[in-house]
Motif scaffolding. Structure first.
Motif, PDB file in Angstrom:
ATOM      1  N   SER A  58      -9.877 172.312  26.531  1.00 54.91           N
ATOM      2  CA  SER A  58      -9.157 172.358  25.253  1.00 54.91           C
ATOM      3  C   SER A  58      -9.528 173.588  24.435  1.00 54.91           C
ATOM      4  CB  SER A  58      -9.479 171.098  24.448  1.00 54.91           C
ATOM      5  OG  SER A  58      -8.873 171.176  23.173  1.00 54.91           O
ATOM      6  N   ALA A  59      -8.491 174.249  23.897  1.00 52.34           N
ATOM      7  CA  ALA A  59      -8.718 175.440  23.054  1.00 52.34           C
ATOM      8  C   ALA A  59      -8.275 175.166  21.618  1.00 52.34           C
ATOM      9  CB  ALA A  59      -7.952 176.623  23.630  1.00 52.34           C
ATOM     10  N   VAL A  60      -8.110 173.898  21.266  1.00 50.59           N
ATOM     11  CA  VAL A  60      -7.457 173.601  19.981  1.00 50.59           C
ATOM     12  C   VAL A  60      -8.277 174.041  18.762  1.00 50.59           C
ATOM     13  CG1 VAL A  60      -6.085 171.710  20.947  1.00 50.59           C
ATOM     14  CG2 VAL A  60      -8.283 171.187  19.870  1.00 50.59           C
ATOM     15  N   TYR A  61      -9.602 173.989  18.864  1.00 52.12           N
ATOM     16  CA  TYR A  61     -10.396 174.405  17.694  1.00 52.12           C
ATOM     17  C   TYR A  61     -10.387 175.924  17.532  1.00 52.12           C
ATOM     18  CZ  TYR A  61     -11.844 169.554  17.503  1.00 52.12           C
ATOM     19  OH  TYR A  61     -11.827 168.193  17.406  1.00 52.12           O
ATOM     20  N   ASP A  62     -10.341 176.624  18.671  1.00 55.94           N
ATOM     21  CA  ASP A  62     -10.255 178.094  18.591  1.00 55.94           C
ATOM     22  C   ASP A  62      -8.907 178.521  18.006  1.00 55.94           C
ATOM     23  OD1 ASP A  62     -12.818 178.603  19.743  1.00 55.94           O
ATOM     24  OD2 ASP A  62     -11.986 177.929  21.648  1.00 55.94           O
ATOM     25  N   GLU A  63      -7.841 177.826  18.417  1.00 54.31           N
ATOM     26  CA  GLU A  63      -6.530 178.132  17.837  1.00 54.31           C
ATOM     27  C   GLU A  63      -6.566 177.946  16.331  1.00 54.31           C
ATOM     28  OE1 GLU A  63      -4.418 175.175  20.659  1.00 54.31           O
ATOM     29  OE2 GLU A  63      -2.832 176.338  19.703  1.00 54.31           O
ATOM     30  N   ALA A  64      -7.114 176.809  15.905  1.00 51.73           N
ATOM     31  CA  ALA A  64      -7.144 176.515  14.465  1.00 51.73           C
ATOM     32  C   ALA A  64      -7.978 177.569  13.735  1.00 51.73           C
ATOM     33  CB  ALA A  64      -7.701 175.116  14.226  1.00 51.73           C
ATOM     34  N   THR A  77      -5.763 183.629  20.684  1.00 49.21           N
ATOM     35  CA  THR A  77      -6.593 182.699  21.467  1.00 49.21           C
ATOM     36  C   THR A  77      -6.374 182.921  22.958  1.00 49.21           C
ATOM     37  OG1 THR A  77      -6.331 181.118  19.661  1.00 49.21           O
ATOM     38  CG2 THR A  77      -7.202 180.256  21.737  1.00 49.21           C
ATOM     39  N   VAL A  78      -5.127 183.097  23.363  1.00 45.20           N
ATOM     40  CA  VAL A  78      -4.818 183.341  24.777  1.00 45.20           C
ATOM     41  C   VAL A  78      -5.508 184.624  25.245  1.00 45.20           C
ATOM     42  CG1 VAL A  78      -2.960 183.941  26.392  1.00 45.20           C
ATOM     43  CG2 VAL A  78      -2.643 182.041  24.798  1.00 45.20           C
ATOM     44  N   ILE A  79      -5.455 185.673  24.409  1.00 44.47           N
ATOM     45  CA  ILE A  79      -6.096 186.946  24.788  1.00 44.47           C
ATOM     46  C   ILE A  79      -7.612 186.753  24.907  1.00 44.47           C
ATOM     47  CG2 ILE A  79      -6.634 189.276  23.939  1.00 44.47           C
ATOM     48  CD1 ILE A  79      -3.691 189.324  22.836  1.00 44.47           C
ATOM     49  N   MET A 122      -3.542 173.814  24.966  1.00 48.52           N
ATOM     50  CA  MET A 122      -3.344 174.266  23.585  1.00 48.52           C
ATOM     51  C   MET A 122      -2.436 173.308  22.821  1.00 48.52           C
ATOM     52  SD  MET A 122      -2.971 178.400  24.193  1.00 48.52           S
ATOM     53  CE  MET A 122      -3.333 178.853  22.492  1.00 48.52           C
ATOM     54  N   HIS A 123      -2.710 173.168  21.545  1.00 48.87           N
ATOM     55  CA  HIS A 123      -1.889 172.349  20.646  1.00 48.87           C
ATOM     56  C   HIS A 123      -2.156 172.843  19.215  1.00 48.87           C
ATOM     57  CE1 HIS A 123      -0.157 168.996  18.490  1.00 48.87           C
ATOM     58  NE2 HIS A 123       0.253 168.445  19.610  1.00 48.87           N
ATOM     59  N   PRO A 124      -1.119 172.971  18.391  1.00 51.49           N
ATOM     60  CA  PRO A 124      -1.338 173.524  17.043  1.00 51.49           C
ATOM     61  C   PRO A 124      -1.974 172.523  16.081  1.00 51.49           C
ATOM     62  CG  PRO A 124       0.962 172.911  17.315  1.00 51.49           C
ATOM     63  CD  PRO A 124       0.308 172.699  18.653  1.00 51.49           C
ATOM     64  N   LEU A 125      -1.907 171.251  16.426  1.00 51.90           N
ATOM     65  CA  LEU A 125      -2.370 170.146  15.583  1.00 51.90           C
ATOM     66  C   LEU A 125      -1.501 170.037  14.295  1.00 51.90           C
ATOM     67  CD1 LEU A 125      -6.248 170.585  15.903  1.00 51.90           C
ATOM     68  CD2 LEU A 125      -4.755 169.129  17.277  1.00 51.90           C
ATOM     69  N   PHE A 140       2.746 182.447  12.092  1.00 49.57           N
ATOM     70  CA  PHE A 140       1.286 182.608  11.996  1.00 49.57           C
ATOM     71  C   PHE A 140       0.571 181.731  13.016  1.00 49.57           C
ATOM     72  CE2 PHE A 140       2.709 184.397   8.009  1.00 49.57           C
ATOM     73  CZ  PHE A 140       1.942 185.554   7.956  1.00 49.57           C
ATOM     74  N   GLN A 141       1.132 180.558  13.310  1.00 53.28           N
ATOM     75  CA  GLN A 141       0.570 179.740  14.386  1.00 53.28           C
ATOM     76  C   GLN A 141       0.639 180.523  15.700  1.00 53.28           C
ATOM     77  OE1 GLN A 141      -0.815 176.473  14.232  1.00 53.28           O
ATOM     78  NE2 GLN A 141      -1.502 177.170  16.222  1.00 53.28           N
ATOM     79  N   CYS A 142       1.775 181.174  15.905  1.00 55.84           N
ATOM     80  CA  CYS A 142       1.982 181.890  17.162  1.00 55.84           C
ATOM     81  C   CYS A 142       1.039 183.091  17.286  1.00 55.84           C
ATOM     82  CB  CYS A 142       3.444 182.323  17.252  1.00 55.84           C
ATOM     83  SG  CYS A 142       3.906 182.859  18.890  1.00 55.84           S
ATOM     84  N   LEU A 143       0.805 183.795  16.181  1.00 54.48           N
ATOM     85  CA  LEU A 143      -0.149 184.915  16.234  1.00 54.48           C
ATOM     86  C   LEU A 143      -1.544 184.407  16.592  1.00 54.48           C
ATOM     87  CD1 LEU A 143       0.827 187.057  13.093  1.00 54.48           C
ATOM     88  CD2 LEU A 143       1.227 187.617  15.498  1.00 54.48           C
ATOM     89  N   ALA A 144      -1.947 183.285  15.974  1.00 55.45           N
ATOM     90  CA  ALA A 144      -3.264 182.704  16.281  1.00 55.45           C
ATOM     91  C   ALA A 144      -3.317 182.241  17.733  1.00 55.45           C
ATOM     92  CB  ALA A 144      -3.547 181.539  15.338  1.00 55.45           C
TER      93      ALA A 144
END
Ligand code: CP
Length: 326
Positions: free
Chosen positions: A304-310, A149-151, A283-286, A141-145
């Motif tokens: 940084s895209a970390v909040y969008d990933e989360a 985010t990358v897209i 990117m970082h999953p935190l 699920f981290q990877c799907l998010a």
């Protein structure tokens, strides 16, 4: 509601085909838009998800629980230490019994050599979808998010874009290798040229490496392994740098911690980010070890895209829950 994933488990990243992942992400983007516009989408009204945790969590628990509520259902938080699992409940019993109470079972079990086997055994016994909230091998699920985010940041055509998946130094604990393993399996399927960077003792599981090579070959994407963080960052479009443990090299925790200590220079800082493309994202999953694994300047900086990933954990998980559990 589309039925192509109804009743399916998501335990490993390759359980869904590339086309199925694409449909999940399209639906996740639609759910995200609907939520931003204040539209409700009670697709899972009266449905209940069991969330069985053997390990701590901030984002995973929060996003699954909020996601089920937003879909009109409920998520039951079950901390393993408060159950009778330590007194003998087997994975089969959990799968069968929870399958009769709940409409889906989500599990986090990250113990090395145990987590994936446990989740797979529950899935084998259960009649309802089993969702992997992170194990020792995968964090799907981290990877799907992350892919979502990358897209969003780089567009749908990811061919010839360079994604660095790098080991980073962290002093807190030997983190699971599930995130980099999921990334190297999934990202090449979507055209990204993946460069995996790590010191020699931080190899990923050989069978996962083999599968990643196969996926890259099938998709015509690049997949390269280097042992130099600077070289890896050069010209990157996406930098995903996080720590993981030396579990493939040694099962001895003390030895693993000693090895980690040799590589304190493997930090993502502004100097390293300048090696990547000017519009590269970080990117970082935190959670991250701040100023050890990554500097505040990078983590809180414009790349940084970390909040969008989360955030995207919420939307991607809602899409999978709706498609598997409705
Ligand atoms: N990224 C992630 O899985 O976060 P948590 O460990 O807080 O759930």
């Amino acid at each position: 509601m589309e039925t192509f994933l109804r009743g399916r488990d998501l335990v490993g990243d390759l359980d869904f085909s590339k086309e199925e992942v694409q449909k999940v992400l399209d639906f996740a983007l639609d759910l995200k838009r609907q939520r931003a516009q204040g539209q409700s989408h009670p697709i899972l009204r009266d449905k209940v998800l069991a969330m069985l945790f053997f390990f701590s969590s901030t984002r995973t628990r929060g996003s699954f629980e909020a996601g089920m509520a937003q879909l009109g259902g409920h998520a039951a938080f079950i901390e393993s230490r408060t159950t009778q699992i330590a007194h003998g409940d087997t994975p089969k019993e959990i799968g069968v019994i929870f399958g009769r109470y709940f409409d889906g079972i989500a599990i986090r079990q990250v113990d090395w050599g145990t987590g994936n086997a446990y989740i797979s055994a529950v899935a084998e016994a259960s009649d309802v979808p089993v969702l992997n909230m992170q194990c020792d091998i995968y964090h799907p699920f981290q990877c799907l998010a992350d892919l979502m985010t990358v897209i969003e940041k780089k567009g749908r055509d990811l061919r010839r874009k360079k994604m660095v998946v790098s080991w980073a130094y962290a002093a807190s604990y030997q983190k699971p290798m599930s995130v980099p393993q999921s990334l190297i399996l999934q990202m090449p399927r979507f055209g990204l040229d993946v460069v995996l960077a790590h010191p020699p003792e931080f190899k990923l599981m050989p069978e996962i490496m083999e599968q990643a090579r196969e996926q890259a070959k099938k998709s015509g994407s690049g997949f390269e392994v280097v042992d130099d963080m600077d070289a890896a960052f050069k010209g990157a479009d996406i930098v995903y740098a996080k720590s993981w443990g030396a579990m493939v090299h040694t099962q001895d925790e003390k030895e693993g911690a000693k090895i980690i200590g040799k590589y304190s220079s493997w930090i993502t800082d502004e100097r390293r980010m300048k090696l990547a493309k000017p519009d590269a994202i970080y990117m970082h999953p935190l959670p991250a070890d701040r100023n050890i694994e990554v500097t505040d300047d990078v983590m809180d900086g414009p790349q940084s895209a970390v909040y969008d990933e989360a955030e995207n954990r919420l939307h991607a998980q809602k899409a999978v829950m709706a498609l598997t559990m409705s």
